[in-house]
Write a protein that holds these residues in place. Structure first.
Motif, PDB file in Angstrom:
ATOM      1  N   ILE A 199       0.825  -1.205   0.000  1.00 57.38           N
ATOM      2  CA  ILE A 199       0.000   0.000   0.000  1.00 57.38           C
ATOM      3  C   ILE A 199       0.860   1.257   0.000  1.00 57.38           C
ATOM      4  O   ILE A 199       0.597   2.223  -0.715  1.00 57.38           O
ATOM      5  N   LEU A 200       1.952   1.233   0.812  1.00 55.14           N
ATOM      6  CA  LEU A 200       2.861   2.375   0.865  1.00 55.14           C
ATOM      7  C   LEU A 200       3.525   2.630  -0.485  1.00 55.14           C
ATOM      8  O   LEU A 200       3.682   3.770  -0.920  1.00 55.14           O
ATOM      9  N   ARG A 201       3.943   1.507  -1.150  1.00 51.20           N
ATOM     10  CA  ARG A 201       4.561   1.660  -2.477  1.00 51.20           C
ATOM     11  C   ARG A 201       3.566   2.229  -3.480  1.00 51.20           C
ATOM     12  O   ARG A 201       3.910   3.054  -4.332  1.00 51.20           O
ATOM     13  N   LEU A 202       2.300   1.802  -3.389  1.00 49.58           N
ATOM     14  CA  LEU A 202       1.263   2.305  -4.294  1.00 49.58           C
ATOM     15  C   LEU A 202       1.025   3.795  -4.065  1.00 49.58           C
ATOM     16  O   LEU A 202       0.899   4.570  -5.023  1.00 49.58           O
ATOM     17  N   ARG A 203       0.986   4.194  -2.791  1.00 50.40           N
ATOM     18  CA  ARG A 203       0.797   5.617  -2.488  1.00 50.40           C
ATOM     19  C   ARG A 203       1.933   6.460  -3.033  1.00 50.40           C
ATOM     20  O   ARG A 203       1.726   7.557  -3.561  1.00 50.40           O
ATOM     21  N   HIS A 204       3.162   5.944  -2.906  1.00 52.73           N
ATOM     22  CA  HIS A 204       4.328   6.671  -3.432  1.00 52.73           C
ATOM     23  C   HIS A 204       4.245   6.818  -4.947  1.00 52.73           C
ATOM     24  O   HIS A 204       4.548   7.882  -5.501  1.00 52.73           O
ATOM     25  N   ALA A 205       3.814   5.755  -5.627  1.00 50.33           N
ATOM     26  CA  ALA A 205       3.704   5.794  -7.091  1.00 50.33           C
ATOM     27  C   ALA A 205       2.650   6.803  -7.524  1.00 50.33           C
ATOM     28  O   ALA A 205       2.853   7.571  -8.473  1.00 50.33           O
ATOM     29  N   VAL A 206       1.508   6.816  -6.800  1.00 49.96           N
ATOM     30  CA  VAL A 206       0.437   7.758  -7.142  1.00 49.96           C
ATOM     31  C   VAL A 206       0.890   9.195  -6.905  1.00 49.96           C
ATOM     32  O   VAL A 206       0.646  10.089  -7.719  1.00 49.96           O
ATOM     33  N   ARG A 207       1.594   9.416  -5.767  1.00 53.19           N
ATOM     34  CA  ARG A 207       2.087  10.753  -5.464  1.00 53.19           C
ATOM     35  C   ARG A 207       3.069  11.228  -6.526  1.00 53.19           C
ATOM     36  O   ARG A 207       3.037  12.373  -6.967  1.00 53.19           O
ATOM     37  N   THR A 208       3.943  10.349  -6.973  1.00 54.40           N
ATOM     38  CA  THR A 208       4.902  10.692  -8.027  1.00 54.40           C
ATOM     39  C   THR A 208       4.191  11.027  -9.331  1.00 54.40           C
ATOM     40  O   THR A 208       4.576  11.954 -10.053  1.00 54.40           O
ATOM     41  N   LEU A 209       3.122  10.272  -9.614  1.00 55.15           N
ATOM     42  CA  LEU A 209       2.365  10.496 -10.842  1.00 55.15           C
ATOM     43  C   LEU A 209       1.768  11.890 -10.869  1.00 55.15           C
ATOM     44  O   LEU A 209       1.762  12.567 -11.900  1.00 55.15           O
ATOM     45  N   PHE A 210       1.281  12.360  -9.715  1.00 52.37           N
ATOM     46  CA  PHE A 210       0.674  13.680  -9.652  1.00 52.37           C
ATOM     47  C   PHE A 210       1.710  14.788  -9.536  1.00 52.37           C
ATOM     48  O   PHE A 210       1.420  15.935  -9.856  1.00 52.37           O
ATOM     49  N   GLU A 211       2.918  14.449  -9.098  1.00 54.20           N
ATOM     50  CA  GLU A 211       3.957  15.468  -8.975  1.00 54.20           C
ATOM     51  C   GLU A 211       4.468  15.906 -10.343  1.00 54.20           C
ATOM     52  O   GLU A 211       4.908  17.035 -10.511  1.00 54.20           O
ATOM     53  N   VAL A 212       4.423  15.028 -11.351  1.00 51.89           N
ATOM     54  CA  VAL A 212       4.921  15.367 -12.695  1.00 51.89           C
ATOM     55  C   VAL A 212       4.110  16.496 -13.316  1.00 51.89           C
ATOM     56  O   VAL A 212       4.656  17.523 -13.720  1.00 51.89           O
ATOM     57  N   PRO A 213       2.753  16.352 -13.430  1.00 49.71           N
ATOM     58  CA  PRO A 213       2.007  17.481 -13.992  1.00 49.71           C
ATOM     59  C   PRO A 213       2.089  18.728 -13.122  1.00 49.71           C
ATOM     60  O   PRO A 213       2.030  19.843 -13.617  1.00 49.71           O
ATOM     61  N   ALA A 214       2.222  18.533 -11.803  1.00 52.73           N
ATOM     62  CA  ALA A 214       2.366  19.694 -10.916  1.00 52.73           C
ATOM     63  C   ALA A 214       3.644  20.457 -11.247  1.00 52.73           C
ATOM     64  O   ALA A 214       3.661  21.695 -11.278  1.00 52.73           O
ATOM     65  N   ALA A 215       4.722  19.705 -11.518  1.00 46.87           N
ATOM     66  CA  ALA A 215       5.991  20.343 -11.896  1.00 46.87           C
ATOM     67  C   ALA A 215       5.854  21.074 -13.223  1.00 46.87           C
ATOM     68  O   ALA A 215       6.400  22.164 -13.409  1.00 46.87           O
ATOM     69  N   LEU A 216       5.105  20.470 -14.140  1.00 46.75           N
ATOM     70  CA  LEU A 216       4.888  21.113 -15.439  1.00 46.75           C
ATOM     71  C   LEU A 216       4.078  22.387 -15.279  1.00 46.75           C
ATOM     72  O   LEU A 216       4.329  23.383 -15.957  1.00 46.75           O
ATOM     73  N   ARG A 217       3.086  22.349 -14.357  1.00 46.74           N
ATOM     74  CA  ARG A 217       2.297  23.556 -14.123  1.00 46.74           C
ATOM     75  C   ARG A 217       3.158  24.657 -13.526  1.00 46.74           C
ATOM     76  O   ARG A 217       3.009  25.825 -13.866  1.00 46.74           O
ATOM     77  N   ARG A 218       4.076  24.267 -12.612  1.00 47.95           N
ATOM     78  CA  ARG A 218       4.976  25.273 -12.034  1.00 47.95           C
ATOM     79  C   ARG A 218       5.868  25.890 -13.110  1.00 47.95           C
ATOM     80  O   ARG A 218       6.121  27.091 -13.113  1.00 47.95           O
ATOM     81  N   LEU A 219       6.338  25.044 -14.035  1.00 46.09           N
ATOM     82  CA  LEU A 219       7.173  25.548 -15.135  1.00 46.09           C
ATOM     83  C   LEU A 219       6.367  26.478 -16.024  1.00 46.09           C
ATOM     84  O   LEU A 219       6.848  27.524 -16.455  1.00 46.09           O
ATOM     85  N   SER A 220       5.110  26.091 -16.290  1.00 43.50           N
ATOM     86  CA  SER A 220       4.250  26.931 -17.122  1.00 43.50           C
ATOM     87  C   SER A 220       4.013  28.280 -16.461  1.00 43.50           C
ATOM     88  O   SER A 220       4.055  29.321 -17.108  1.00 43.50           O
ATOM     89  N   ARG A 221       3.769  28.258 -15.120  1.00 44.73           N
ATOM     90  CA  ARG A 221       3.562  29.516 -14.411  1.00 44.73           C
ATOM     91  C   ARG A 221       4.823  30.367 -14.442  1.00 44.73           C
ATOM     92  O   ARG A 221       4.760  31.586 -14.542  1.00 44.73           O
ATOM     93  N   ALA A 222       5.983  29.711 -14.366  1.00 44.16           N
ATOM     94  CA  ALA A 222       7.251  30.455 -14.408  1.00 44.16           C
ATOM     95  C   ALA A 222       7.414  31.170 -15.733  1.00 44.16           C
ATOM     96  O   ALA A 222       7.857  32.322 -15.793  1.00 44.16           O
ATOM     97  N   CYS A 223       7.046  30.484 -16.833  1.00 41.77           N
ATOM     98  CA  CYS A 223       7.134  31.109 -18.157  1.00 41.77           C
ATOM     99  C   CYS A 223       6.116  32.229 -18.294  1.00 41.77           C
ATOM    100  O   CYS A 223       6.394  33.273 -18.877  1.00 41.77           O
TER     101      CYS A 223
END
Length: 322
Positions: free
Chosen positions: A37-61
């Motif tokens: 369950i912990l590994r699954l939560r980590h994978a899901v969190r990582t999955l959502f961190e990618v678009p979040a990082a892209l949104r931060r980059l978009s806001r920076a631009c």
């Protein structure tokens, strides 16, 4: 945990591993499920961190729409963003640089910063959509200076106007993926400073009464200070663009060529198009401002300089650069 048996005790010397019961009251299977369950939560969190990082980059631009953020950039990057034509000039040989007019309008960074105030919405400087019209006699009668934007369908006209008004985010400028979205003359009031008019696109899906509508406006609008003719930098001047160019030339109107979508071409292709259009302006036009204005509504390259030029020609900013 491995249990060691002393000599003489059953199991001594045996390597047999007993099941690890884990914490008291929790069998091994329970722990495996918990780890899964912990590994699954980590994978899901990582999955959502990618678009979040892209949104931060978009806001920076996107912060580049504010000139105060641009001034914090390294000098070379700032020049590329504020003066894209000068950046292209660097690729030319010294002899070829004479073919490109890059500093006819050459404001200081302080001038460009001052121009931002004209385009920034405040309680004292209201920037808003005013009205639409299909005929000149339906257009609002305003005493303020006026500029109009005209171009081929799908040239990126609405996107450019939206970028110019990015310091007034409450202003609604409709941008459609379908060419020919604008069917009327749309009027935007920029405080007490000037009025901006978004004209219907010509070419594909142009209004049937396009020529009558636009021709009458260009001929008879007394407070029209400058017409901004948009050209797609990817494809250059097309046959349909000649309609607008001929109208401007025939009516002896002062106009400017704005090259859109410069982020969609390689430097080499963009430079080739810019030189061809510059040659056309120098040899085939009389009323066109000699300097071209390449812009990108995506990266905001050239947007700040264009704002400054508009503020200048509408009489709202005096600069030493013109």
């Amino acid at each position: 945990m491995r249990l060691q048996f002393p000599s003489g005790v059953a199991g001594a010397g045996s390597r047999t591993r007993r099941p690890d019961p884990g914490p008291v009251g929790q069998p091994r299977g329970f722990l495996e499920k918990k780890m899964a369950i912990l590994r699954l939560r980590h994978a899901v969190r990582t999955l959502f961190e990618v678009p979040a990082a892209l949104r931060r980059l978009s806001r920076a631009c996107s912060t580049f729409h504010a000139f105060t953020d641009v001034l914090r950039l390294p000098k070379r990057q700032m020049t590329k963003l504020v003066f894209p034509l000068q950046e292209l000039e660097r690729q030319l040989t010294p002899d070829s640089r004479l073919d490109l007019h890059v500093k006819i309008f050459d404001p200081s960074l302080e001038d460009i910063s001052k121009a931002e105030a004209v385009f920034t919405a405040t309680s004292r400087n209201r920037i808003s959509y005013l009205s639409s019209a299909v005929r000149l006699d339906h257009a609002p009668d305003l005493p303020s200076p006026e500029v109009c934007f005209i171009g081929r369908s799908n040239v990126g006209k609405s996107s450019l106007i939206k970028a110019l008004f990015s310091l007034a985010p409450e202003v609604e400028v409709r941008v459609s993926k379908k060419p020919g979205h604008t069917k009327k003359m749309n009027f935007f009031k920029v405080g007490k400073y000037f009025t901006l008019v978004d004209m219907p696109g010509y070419g594909y899906r142009a209004p049937e009464d396009f020529v009558d509508m636009v021709e009458t406006y260009l001929k008879e609008r007394r407070n029209l200070m400058r017409t901004f003719l948009l050209v797609d930098s990817v494809v250059g001047i097309q046959k349909t663009d000649s309609i607008a160019i001929e109208m401007c030339e025939e009516f002896a109107l002062p106009y400017v060529m704005v090259l859109t979508k410069i982020d969609k071409s390689s430097k080499g292709h963009l430079l080739k198009q810019v030189l061809q259009i510059q040659k056309f302006v120098d040899k085939e036009t009389q009323g066109c401002f000699p300097q071209l204005f390449p812009v990108s509504s995506v990266t905001y390259s050239g947007i700040h300089l264009l704002r400054c030029f508009i503020a200048n020609i509408t009489g709202n900013l005096k600069t030493d650069g013109l």
